[in-house]
Design an enzyme around this catalytic site. Sequence first.
Site, short mmCIF file in Angstrom:
data_model
loop_
_atom_site.label_atom_id
_atom_site.label_comp_id
_atom_site.label_asym_id
_atom_site.label_seq_id
_atom_site.Cartn_x
_atom_site.Cartn_y
_atom_site.Cartn_z
CG HIS A 103 78.88 64.45 107.11
ND1 HIS A 103 77.88 65.03 106.75
CD2 HIS A 103 79.04 65.20 108.11
CE1 HIS A 103 77.11 65.81 107.45
NE2 HIS A 103 78.28 65.98 108.38
CG ASP B 232 79.21 59.84 103.57
OD1 ASP B 232 79.14 60.73 104.51
OD2 ASP B 232 78.15 59.97 102.80
CG HIS B 233 81.36 62.77 101.50
ND1 HIS B 233 81.17 63.30 100.32
CD2 HIS B 233 80.48 62.50 102.18
CE1 HIS B 233 79.71 63.08 100.03
NE2 HIS B 233 79.05 62.70 101.05
CG ASP C 34 76.54 64.30 100.94
OD1 ASP C 34 76.95 63.73 99.71
OD2 ASP C 34 76.69 63.75 102.11
CG HIS D 161 75.15 60.68 99.02
ND1 HIS D 161 74.20 60.76 100.04
CD2 HIS D 161 76.36 60.75 99.77
CE1 HIS D 161 74.71 60.87 101.27
NE2 HIS D 161 75.91 60.88 101.19
#
Length: 312
Positions: A63, A65-66, A211, A269
């Site tokens: 994803h 954001d990683h 996550d 997160h």
Amino acid sequence: MSMRVTFLGTGGAVPTTERGPSALLVERDGERLLFDCGEGTQRQMMRFGTGFAVSHVFVTHLHGDHVLGIPGLIQTLDFNGREEPLALYGPPGSKPHLRSLIEAGGYRPEFPITINELRPDTVALDAAAYEVRTFETDHRNASSVGYALIEADRRGRFDRERAEELGVPVGPKFGTLHDGEAVELDDGTVVRPEDVVGDPRPGRRFVYTGDTRPADATVTVAEEPDLLVHDATFDNEWAERARRTGHATGREAAEIAARAGAKRLGLVHASSRYAGDASPIERDAASAAAGGTEVFLPDDGHTVEVPYPDEA
């Protein structure tokens, strides 16, 4: 031997002015390991003084954001004249996507980069005094893994007073015994390591989930981790949304930490809905935490030292 963890990005999928996307750096005895690399990670590294000398980058899932910080970090390393190789690690199916990020815009770094796809329950990095293992996580619509850095046991403490009582002269024989070899004294007496060296002492254990929903593998991958960094995107009021989006609440993270016997729990997160105040997540976690677990919700730039279990 120090182990320092710097939280470079502690926010959720949407960055805020207070929290950047996911990134965390572990410095162990001078070696730097980067876990996830959200957008702007290179700037966070400059801002918080970690330096760029990372040797390994561990990606939990793909994803944005990683991983969207990877192109910028790679190009910055290249512009700075890096020659040392860099190793990237990711979950199954990640290799072509990581390669695309490295070569974004047709860029070709001058230094060597290897990409390793890893299934859960795999040794990603087997170093002399520690290993980094993958474990299964549970995130929505993503191939994902978590990572556990597990140090080898250290030698037991050397009992100098007992050694001298047994007639071992001060000098090289002390080191020989501490290294696990018997020594013979001038009178023919044999002194064995177990006579003067205590039981092996455990190393440190660090676990990072990325996550995930609460997962049993987080509990079993490392016995009594010294630091568990767990997804805590929401407080309990949003538990249903956490379930639907493949994340955990602060309370769920604390319950996992209690089952694992974690000494400290870092909550990361945090959703952008908590841009002004993420304390509800921390309060929920603290209310569910086991008595021996320290709970904290770090800001970007927060740094913690991880002591050995027998020195905490």
